[in-house]
Design an enzyme around this catalytic site. Structure first.
Site, PDB file in Angstrom:
ATOM      1  N   THR A 177       0.858  -1.188   0.000  1.00 36.38           N
ATOM      2  CA  THR A 177       0.000   0.000   0.000  1.00 36.38           C
ATOM      3  C   THR A 177       0.887   1.227   0.000  1.00 36.38           C
ATOM      4  O   THR A 177       1.640   1.442   0.935  1.00 36.38           O
ATOM      5  CB  THR A 177      -0.872   0.037   1.261  1.00 36.38           C
ATOM      6  OG1 THR A 177      -1.504  -1.222   1.389  1.00 36.38           O
ATOM      7  CG2 THR A 177      -1.920   1.126   1.158  1.00 36.38           C
ATOM      8  N   HIS A 221     -48.349  43.993  12.221  1.00 36.19           N
ATOM      9  CA  HIS A 221     -48.856  45.366  12.194  1.00 36.19           C
ATOM     10  C   HIS A 221     -49.037  45.920  10.787  1.00 36.19           C
ATOM     11  O   HIS A 221     -49.472  47.058  10.625  1.00 36.19           O
ATOM     12  CB  HIS A 221     -47.984  46.277  13.086  1.00 36.19           C
ATOM     13  CG  HIS A 221     -46.726  46.770  12.439  1.00 36.19           C
ATOM     14  ND1 HIS A 221     -45.488  46.231  12.696  1.00 36.19           N
ATOM     15  CD2 HIS A 221     -46.514  47.761  11.547  1.00 36.19           C
ATOM     16  CE1 HIS A 221     -44.564  46.881  11.993  1.00 36.19           C
ATOM     17  NE2 HIS A 221     -45.170  47.818  11.287  1.00 36.19           N
ATOM     18  N   ASP A 250     -45.437  40.599  17.100  1.00 37.99           N
ATOM     19  CA  ASP A 250     -45.671  41.252  15.810  1.00 37.99           C
ATOM     20  C   ASP A 250     -45.230  40.336  14.671  1.00 37.99           C
ATOM     21  O   ASP A 250     -44.202  40.548  14.036  1.00 37.99           O
ATOM     22  CB  ASP A 250     -44.888  42.579  15.792  1.00 37.99           C
ATOM     23  CG  ASP A 250     -45.247  43.439  14.597  1.00 37.99           C
ATOM     24  OD1 ASP A 250     -46.220  43.103  13.885  1.00 37.99           O
ATOM     25  OD2 ASP A 250     -44.556  44.454  14.383  1.00 37.99           O
ATOM     26  N   SER A 257     -40.812  47.472   7.653  1.00 38.77           N
ATOM     27  CA  SER A 257     -41.508  46.572   8.580  1.00 38.77           C
ATOM     28  C   SER A 257     -41.854  45.238   7.931  1.00 38.77           C
ATOM     29  O   SER A 257     -42.229  45.198   6.766  1.00 38.77           O
ATOM     30  CB  SER A 257     -42.823  47.207   9.041  1.00 38.77           C
ATOM     31  OG  SER A 257     -42.539  48.311   9.843  1.00 38.77           O
TER      32      SER A 257
END
Ligand SMILES: *[C@@H]1O[C@H](CO)[C@@H](O)[C@H](O)[C@H]1NC(C)=O
Ligand SMILES: *[C@@H]1O[C@H](CO)[C@@H](O)[C@H](O)[C@H]1NC(C)=O
Length: 754
Positions: free
Chosen positions: A343, A510, A560, A684
């Site tokens: 290997t 809102h 909100d 908002s």
């Protein structure tokens, strides 16, 4: 128990002639084998003895070889026996108690962790010792969170030095009980409040990753890459993938260790594993380049990076066909006698390095923008070619750290953990090394990895927009919604919103007034389309703007939050995609977390740790121009002053800030430590978001501000006491509202809340 390393299982009849001819074997002297509490098997040709034990036990010696007539000696001359599997010692746990406290912990033992008062708990409160020698869950940590970086904890089996966690401070780890450390021996607190490297883990020889752990870990790292890469690709009119931006290029090197007596079945399974991996990757809108090589004492390229890129009949389908055509007996032709017996991992990495150097010479600029991924499969039993580390270091030198990912899959018990630790990438939260019991577990790993066909719906993905074409800007913010509500008497509210699923838009409550009808709500998503039809809007049931009128708060914005449900789900595309929401499974990938590690708590830790958290929201910064405003959310000891300023709002006469602003709000604005942007009226309902990696996650909703500074400018700078408040998406009260609708299966593509 089936033992054996990667592809070094049994010598099959088909291979024996050519192996035996290359290594004439001298039979070993007959010996009586035994293992206390277990059993053993001798290989057909009598050259290998394997010991095995019942469930939850491991053999002190797992294998013995007959080499040149002599059996490999027993360590310290001790007879093999079966011992109980133990989990690493958890007693390094600080600032709290663990129950029960015992000297050793065996499979199925359970521990409960708790913190002393004044400390905050992170991680798993209960952990169970698993049959693979690892604890379930994640490291429990009791921290004060007073420093820049969170307490990194003391993972089970480790001992830590360093207990200050500010920028540039270091912690160091080592494993006790002669366990091997995988991960970072040393971690540094970075400026962004995160630790460098990966949390260390301590492995015993008998410790393995389960296929679930490996699939989770590997796919969360690789997936994140693929998801990011596909931001830069698009299909042309013929459906062919094209690069729209050089940032998304990806070269993948796959190296497969075929040393030893690889049998036919194993070879087929190994091919299957590679095929599965390539196919899973192709589910993404990404088209990486591949180099695939197999190696033993020498390296054979199945496909080279140069050939793949020059398109010499090497498209993906051809590679898969080519791979399919590699019959086991071809190995014999490729590797001459004896060439399969060793290997040479070092040579495999060297070959990859050479390919990379060629790519770099061809086009340096392009190379620097290309993600380089190496996936190595090995049994780790390097027996020639020297240590691979020097070559790996050269690769690390050639490729920028951010552009290099090296994964190692170690199979079987011969994996030399110490060596392999050098061959992989170390980066926060991600795992780059996997130790699997055998090929079956590896196959299972890939089967479990990467779910299909989810890419276009992936939240928070965006495409960079740098070509100046306005309509392309949409792809930078594909979740952005513009909302206008025409109330009675022709009063209009303009708001923003964010697409959170094909059917729902998240905004502020809102924006609506009592009695607004769906027909009065205009939602515009894509700049090209004329708006989408609204079915209904749903405000948080506890939102009541007049609730505290009598207490000196004429407008009270608690809760909100509102959802707009669309008549029809929108068709997702590169310019129309949802933003990520915290505490949903969909966001795990965006945070490079596996589904196993992803929890709401973890999301909060990653996104919201530190005294300040950088975020942004969208605003009409010029007449027809929408752009980002940047803010810092104030937390910890910076939050009280921020919240206190709520009392300065003109119309508010209440004297207790906590009555005005609860924990359901995030607070931004002011001039310390940075001068923030502040919100204007039309902002908002818009998303307060951050981009922790390459994907966008919404953490709040723009709600209200103390002061209107927008008269003269639409992108005003904050004054010391002008503050903005954002509905906090981490709040349980907000989350449960979102979950009720967004998690409801009968309302279309649901999100999975955690
Ligand atoms: C809002 O709060 C006020 C004051 O407590 C109360 O009179 C009113 O009924 C509430 N409205 C709703 C819809 O609950
Ligand atoms: C999901 O939505 C449907 C349709 O609106 C509704 O009938 C059902 O009660 C909801 N389920 C939950 C658990 O809220």
């Amino acid at each position: 128990m089936q033992c054996g390393g990667w592809l070094t299982l049994f010598m099959l009849a088909a291979l024996i002639p050519f192996i035996t001819s290359s290594r004439p074997s001298v039979p070993c002297r007959k010996e009586t084998f035994s293992i206390k509490g277990g059993s053993y098997t001798v290989s057909e040709d009598g050259s290998i003895v394997r010991y095995s034990c019942p469930e939850n036990y491991y053999p002190t010696v797992s294998i013995r070889h007959c080499v040149r007539g002599i059996w490999s000696p027993l360590p310290n001359g001790k007879k093999p026996k079966c011992k109980k599997i133990t989990c690493p010692d958890p007693s390094g746990f600080e600032n709290g108690d663990l129950e029960p406290n015992s000297f050793k912990y065996f499979v199925n033992d359970r521990i409960h962790f708790s913190c002393y008062s004044g400390y905050e708990f992170r991680g798993s409160e209960t952990r169970v010792c698993q049959p693979n020698g690892k604890w379930s869950g994640s490291t429990p940590i009791c921290g004060r969170n007073s420093d820049r970086c969170p307490d990194p904890g003391v993972p089970a089996g480790t001992s830590r030095t360093g207990d200050e966690f500010n920028i540039d401070q270091k912690v160091k780890y080592h494993c006790i009980d002669r366990l091997t450390l995988i991960g970072s021996k040393e971690r540094i607190c970075l400026e962004n409040g995160q630790w460098s490297g990966t949390e260390p883990e301590c492995y015993a020889d008998f410790t393995y990753d389960s296929p679930e752990e490996a699939a989770d870990g590997f796919s969360s790292s690789l997936k994140a890459n693929l998801e990011v890469a596909q931001q830069f690709e698009e299909a042309d009119q013929y459906g062919k993938k094209i690069q729209v931006h050089t940032g998304g290029k990806m070269d993948i090197y796959i190296a497969l260790d075929v040393s030893g007596s690889i049998d036919k079945e194993d070879f087929e399974r190994a091919k299957e594993v590679i095929r599965t991996l390539i196919e899973k990757i192709s589910y993404y809108e990404v088209s990486p380049n591949y180099e695939i090589l197999i190696f033993a004492t020498k390296v054979v390229k199945i496909v080279s990076m140069s050939d793949f890129k020059s398109g010499q009949g090497n498209n993906l389908q051809n590679i898969l066909t080519k791979l399919e055509e590699y019959e086991h007996n071809i190995l014999k032709r490729l590797f001459a006698k004896g060439e399969l017996s060793g290997t040479n991992i070092a040579l495999a990495y060297k070959t990859i390095l050479e390919s990379m150097v060629v790519q770099e010479r061809n086009d340096k600029e392009d190379f620097q923008k290309t993600q380089q991924i190496i996936i190595m499969f090995t049994d780790g039993e390097t027996n020639m070619g020297g240590r691979p580390k020097p070559t790996v270091d050269k690769i690390k030198y050639l490729v920028h750290e951010d552009k290099l990912e090296m994964y190692v899959f170690g199979l079987g018990e011969h994996v030399h953990l110490v060596d392999i630790n050098d061959l992989k990438t170390d980066r926060g939260n991600e795992k780059f090394f996997f130790k699997l019991r055998n090929l079956n577990d590896l196959k299972e790993t890939f089967d479990k990895m990467i779910d299909e066909g989810t890419s276009v719906a992936l939240c928070g993905l965006y495409k960079e927009y740098d070509d100046g074409i306005q309509s392309h800007k949409r792809r930078r913010y594909p979740w952005l919604a513009m909302i206008s509500v025409i109330h009675s008497k022709s009063k209009i509210s303009n708001c923003m919103g964010s697409l959170v699923s094909p059917r729902f838009i998240l905004t502020a409550a809102h924006c609506f007034r009592r009695g607004d009808e769906p027909g009065q709500i205009m939602v515009k998503l894509d700049s090209e389309n004329q708006g989408v039809k609204v079915k209904r809007y749903i405000s948080h049931p506890r939102y009541n703007i007049t609730a505290k009128k009598a207490f000196g708060i004429p407008e009270y914005y608690e809760f909100d939050v509102a959802l707009i449900q669309l008549e029809e789900p929108v068709t997702l595309s590169t310019s129309l995609r949802p933003i990520c929401l915290p505490c949903t499974k969909e966001t795990n990938g965006a945070l490079r977390l596996s589904d196993r590690d992803g929890t709401c708590k973890k999301h909060k830790e990653i996104l919201m740790s530190g005294k300040t958290v950088g975020a942004a929201f969208m605003s009409k910064i010029e007449k027809y121009q929408i752009g980002e405003k940047t803010i810092t959310i104030k937390q910890g000891n910076l939050r009280p002053a921020c919240v206190e300023d709520a009392k300065r709002a003109k119309t508010i006469t209440a004297r207790n800030a906590a009555d005005i602003v609860s924990d359901n709000f995030l607070c931004s604005g002011g001039t310390e430590p940075t001068v923030d942007d502040v919100s204007c009226k039309g902002d908002s309902g818009g998303a307060t978001f951050m981009v922790p990696g390459s994907r966008v996650i919404q953490i709040g909703i723009v709600s209200w501000g103390v002061e209107d500074l927008c008269k003269g400018s639409s992108k005003p700078k904050s004054l010391p006491h002008s503050r903005d408040f954002h509905t906090n998406l981490f709040s349980p009260d907000i989350r449960s509202f979102l979950q009720l609708y967004l998690g409801n299966e009968s309302l279309g593509t649901p999100l999975t809340f955690m």
